[in-house]
Design an enzyme around this catalytic site. Structure first.
Site, PDB file in Angstrom:
ATOM      1  N   THR A   1       0.640  -1.033   0.118  1.00 27.90           N
ATOM      2  CA  THR A   1      -0.018   0.127  -0.158  1.00 27.90           C
ATOM      3  C   THR A   1       0.887   1.167   0.002  1.00 27.90           C
ATOM      4  OG1 THR A   1      -1.593   1.039   0.945  1.00 27.90           O
ATOM      5  CG2 THR A   1      -0.360  -0.361   2.600  1.00 27.90           C
TER       6      THR A   1
ATOM      7  N   LYS B   1       3.230   1.370  -3.765  1.00 23.25           N
ATOM      8  CA  LYS B   1       2.742   0.955  -4.905  1.00 23.25           C
ATOM      9  C   LYS B   1       3.247   0.657  -6.534  1.00 23.25           C
ATOM     10  CE  LYS B   1      -2.146   0.652  -3.101  1.00 23.25           C
ATOM     11  NZ  LYS B   1      -3.687   0.651  -3.408  1.00 23.25           N
TER      12      LYS B   1
ATOM     13  N   ASN C   1      -0.596  -3.820  -5.967  1.00 21.58           N
ATOM     14  CA  ASN C   1      -1.147  -3.788  -4.369  1.00 21.58           C
ATOM     15  C   ASN C   1      -0.912  -5.234  -3.932  1.00 21.58           C
ATOM     16  OD1 ASN C   1      -3.265  -5.235  -5.571  1.00 21.58           O
ATOM     17  ND2 ASN C   1      -4.534  -4.444  -4.051  1.00 21.58           N
TER      18      ASN C   1
ATOM     19  N   ASP D   1      -7.053  -4.565  -6.782  1.00 19.36           N
ATOM     20  CA  ASP D   1      -8.059  -3.439  -6.120  1.00 19.36           C
ATOM     21  C   ASP D   1      -9.145  -3.331  -7.263  1.00 19.36           C
ATOM     22  OD1 ASP D   1      -6.928  -2.515  -3.887  1.00 19.36           O
ATOM     23  OD2 ASP D   1      -5.860  -0.971  -4.911  1.00 19.36           O
TER      24      ASP D   1
ATOM     25  N   GLY E   1     -13.244  10.719  -9.650  1.00 23.49           N
ATOM     26  CA  GLY E   1     -11.880  10.662  -9.312  1.00 23.49           C
ATOM     27  C   GLY E   1     -10.787  10.296 -10.311  1.00 23.49           C
TER      28      GLY E   1
ATOM     29  N   GLY F   1      -7.477   9.266  -8.898  1.00 21.18           N
ATOM     30  CA  GLY F   1      -6.522   8.592  -8.010  1.00 21.18           C
ATOM     31  C   GLY F   1      -6.290   7.250  -8.329  1.00 21.18           C
TER      32      GLY F   1
ATOM     33  N   ALA G   1      -7.429   4.497  -6.814  1.00 18.03           N
ATOM     34  CA  ALA G   1      -8.671   3.626  -6.684  1.00 18.03           C
ATOM     35  C   ALA G   1      -9.338   3.827  -8.063  1.00 18.03           C
ATOM     36  CB  ALA G   1      -9.506   4.113  -5.625  1.00 18.03           C
TER      37      ALA G   1
ATOM     38  N   ARG H   1     -11.240  16.940 -10.294  1.00 13.95           N
ATOM     39  CA  ARG H   1     -11.059  18.134  -9.974  1.00 13.95           C
ATOM     40  C   ARG H   1      -9.904  18.646 -10.779  1.00 13.95           C
ATOM     41  NH1 ARG H   1     -10.067  18.917  -3.909  1.00 13.95           N
ATOM     42  NH2 ARG H   1      -8.211  17.555  -4.435  1.00 13.95           N
TER      43      ARG H   1
HETATM   44  P1  NDP Z   1      -5.863   9.337  -4.277  1.00 15.16           P
HETATM   45  O1  NDP Z   1      -5.077  10.343  -3.484  1.00 15.16           O
HETATM   46  O2  NDP Z   1      -4.765   8.637  -5.365  1.00 15.16           O
HETATM   47  O3  NDP Z   1      -6.818  10.084  -5.134  1.00 15.16           O
HETATM   48  C1  NDP Z   1      -7.868  10.831  -4.689  1.00 15.16           C
HETATM   49  C2  NDP Z   1      -8.604  11.022  -5.625  1.00 15.16           C
HETATM   50  O4  NDP Z   1     -10.047  12.003  -4.998  1.00 15.16           O
HETATM   51  C3  NDP Z   1      -8.291  12.491  -6.679  1.00 15.16           C
HETATM   52  O5  NDP Z   1      -8.825  12.017  -7.825  1.00 15.16           O
HETATM   53  C4  NDP Z   1      -8.728  13.676  -6.012  1.00 15.16           C
HETATM   54  O6  NDP Z   1      -8.933  14.644  -7.007  1.00 15.16           O
HETATM   55  C5  NDP Z   1      -9.993  13.420  -5.450  1.00 15.16           C
HETATM   56  N1  NDP Z   1     -10.479  14.130  -4.456  1.00 15.16           N
HETATM   57  C6  NDP Z   1     -10.139  14.195  -3.170  1.00 15.16           C
HETATM   58  N2  NDP Z   1     -10.590  15.194  -2.434  1.00 15.16           N
HETATM   59  C7  NDP Z   1     -11.561  15.883  -3.304  1.00 15.16           C
HETATM   60  C8  NDP Z   1     -12.521  17.007  -3.115  1.00 15.16           C
HETATM   61  N3  NDP Z   1     -12.548  17.497  -2.062  1.00 15.16           N
HETATM   62  N4  NDP Z   1     -13.175  17.331  -4.461  1.00 15.16           N
HETATM   63  C9  NDP Z   1     -12.992  16.577  -5.569  1.00 15.16           C
HETATM   64  N5  NDP Z   1     -12.201  15.594  -5.565  1.00 15.16           N
HETATM   65  C10 NDP Z   1     -11.441  15.287  -4.673  1.00 15.16           C
HETATM   66  O7  NDP Z   1      -6.581   8.289  -3.344  1.00 15.16           O
HETATM   67  P2  NDP Z   1      -6.799   6.762  -3.660  1.00 15.16           P
HETATM   68  O8  NDP Z   1      -7.562   6.903  -5.084  1.00 15.16           O
HETATM   69  O9  NDP Z   1      -5.780   5.829  -3.326  1.00 15.16           O
HETATM   70  O10 NDP Z   1      -7.933   6.562  -2.641  1.00 15.16           O
HETATM   71  C11 NDP Z   1      -9.386   7.168  -2.739  1.00 15.16           C
HETATM   72  C12 NDP Z   1     -10.317   6.491  -1.696  1.00 15.16           C
HETATM   73  O11 NDP Z   1     -10.501   5.147  -2.293  1.00 15.16           O
HETATM   74  C13 NDP Z   1      -9.869   6.376  -0.446  1.00 15.16           C
HETATM   75  O12 NDP Z   1     -10.740   6.931   0.615  1.00 15.16           O
HETATM   76  C14 NDP Z   1      -9.629   4.919  -0.059  1.00 15.16           C
HETATM   77  O13 NDP Z   1     -10.288   4.617   1.186  1.00 15.16           O
HETATM   78  C15 NDP Z   1     -10.475   4.368  -1.146  1.00 15.16           C
HETATM   79  N6  NDP Z   1     -10.037   2.984  -1.558  1.00 15.16           N
HETATM   80  C16 NDP Z   1     -10.848   1.988  -1.143  1.00 15.16           C
HETATM   81  C17 NDP Z   1     -10.536   0.666  -1.410  1.00 15.16           C
HETATM   82  C18 NDP Z   1     -11.462  -0.358  -1.241  1.00 15.16           C
HETATM   83  O14 NDP Z   1     -11.050  -1.570  -1.395  1.00 15.16           O
HETATM   84  N7  NDP Z   1     -12.708  -0.098  -0.806  1.00 15.16           N
HETATM   85  C19 NDP Z   1      -9.313   0.553  -2.354  1.00 15.16           C
HETATM   86  C20 NDP Z   1      -8.613   1.625  -2.455  1.00 15.16           C
HETATM   87  C21 NDP Z   1      -8.831   3.012  -2.026  1.00 15.16           C
HETATM   88  P3  NDP Z   1      -7.424  15.538  -7.416  1.00 15.16           P
HETATM   89  O15 NDP Z   1      -6.962  14.704  -8.376  1.00 15.16           O
HETATM   90  O16 NDP Z   1      -8.301  16.691  -8.044  1.00 15.16           O
HETATM   91  O17 NDP Z   1      -6.749  15.696  -6.213  1.00 15.16           O
END
Ligand code: NDP
Length: 282
Positions: A68, A72, A93, A108, A131, A133, A135, A156
């Site tokens: 994690t 990764k 992962n 994932d 999103g 990121g 996930a 965003r």
């Molecule tokens: P990252 O930091 O890689 O990505 C976060 C994403 O969220 C980006 O696209 C970011 O946009 C967006 N974001 C965050 N805050 C805001 C906001 N206030 N308004 C708009 N967009 C926002 O995180 P991950 O992708 O690794 O994780 C995201 C979530 O997924 C976590 O909460 C994690 O718990 C969950 N997750 C769950 C898993 C599961 O098995 N259920 C597995 C992996 C993750 P920007 O690019 O503009 O910053």
């Protein structure tokens, strides 16, 4: 006879930090339930110690490990090979020892598509993902590999959103489209599945997901990656609108179930894993 086999197959979870990661609870619960002689050990590994930790894995004959944040991507050059989706995503992962080689996989996205497959066919579907990121990348790539028709990325930040839409468009059979988030996004009427893959709603955050809820239709499937709380505000509102919903526990449980299948060849009971997490979060 009094002779007991004390040897366990070892699996680790490498991350920094790992104290808030609940994976160990569901893994150990299901190993016990299935009477598997496996141990799953959460291990804090700083970024600059990943190589040494991996040498330790090889020396001690671990069957594999999850990795994690922040490992990764950094694990990739150390490995002997990559599975298809891990290669496309550029993120691993789950590492699995196969015939002496350590191969990087990404479970994932597969965990997510497994949950989704329990309620709908992915093939031919139009999917909107909020999103871009880790996930979101995992989900977008895996849905595209499962023959989704179209993946719409709403984000965003423009650069990461555009990159992901292009990755889908150029490297998979699905079409990829990017919409820049500006206020609340209106979900196009022909979308079948809407996914929040941001961290909005992760405990203790109670911010509202920037989706115009009046554009959701009851025949849409709505899901959230947030595992804690499982019933996010977004999921609750979508349920009230009559949508079929999938919570973030499904993805978390299924990525673990798939990892266990990779490590042991065994199909384990996902309900036991889910219950271990529900108990933990309550
Ligand atoms: P990252 O930091 O890689 O990505 C976060 C994403 O969220 C980006 O696209 C970011 O946009 C967006 N974001 C965050 N805050 C805001 C906001 N206030 N308004 C708009 N967009 C926002 O995180 P991950 O992708 O690794 O994780 C995201 C979530 O997924 C976590 O909460 C994690 O718990 C969950 N997750 C769950 C898993 C599961 O098995 N259920 C597995 C992996 C993750 P920007 O690019 O503009 O910053």
């Amino acid at each position: 006879s009094g002779i007991v086999n004390c040897q366990n197959t070892l699996i680790a979870n490498f991350g920094m930090p790992v104290w808030e990661n609940p994976t160990e609870f569901m893994m150990e619960a299901v190993f016990k339930h299935e009477k598997m002689k496996y141990r799953y050990i959460s291990t804090e590994v700083p970024k600059d110690k990943l190589k040494a930790a991996f040498e330790g894995v090889k020396a001690m004959g671990y069957k594999g490990f999850n990795c994690t944040l922040p490992h990764k991507q950094n694990i990739i050059p150390l490995l002997d090979g990559l599975g298809e989706s891990a290669e496309l995503m550029g993120a691993v992962n789950c590492v699995v020892e196969r015939d002496g080689l350590y191969i990087g996989e990404n479970t994932d996205g597969k965990g997510y598509t497994e949950s989704l497959s329990q309620v709908t066919k992915i093939e031919g579907k139009s999917i909107l993902i909020l999103g871009a990121g880790g996930a979101a990348r995992a989900i977008a790539i895996e849905c595209a590999l499962e023959n989704a028709k179209k993946i719409i990325i709403v984000n965003r930040s423009k650069s990461s959103g555009q990159d992901l839409a292009e990755l889908v468009e150029k490297n998979t059979a699905a079409s990829g489209e990017f919409i820049q988030l500006d206020g609340e996004v209106a979900v196009p009427a022909n979308v079948d599945i809407v996914i929040n893959a941001t961290n909005i709603g992760l405990y203790p955050d109670a911010t509202k997901v920037p989706i115009d809820m009046s554009t959701l239709k009851s025949n849409m499937i709505v899901s959230d990656v947030i595992p804690n709380p499982p019933q996010t505000q977004f999921i609750k509102e979508a349920t009230a609108l009559g949508c079929t919903t999938i919570d973030g526990l499904g993805m978390l449980v299924n990525q673990g179930k798939i990892a266990i299948k990779y490590w042991s060849g065994k199909d384990v009971n996902a309900d036991v894993m889910r219950q271990a997490l529900v108990d933990l979060f309550n």
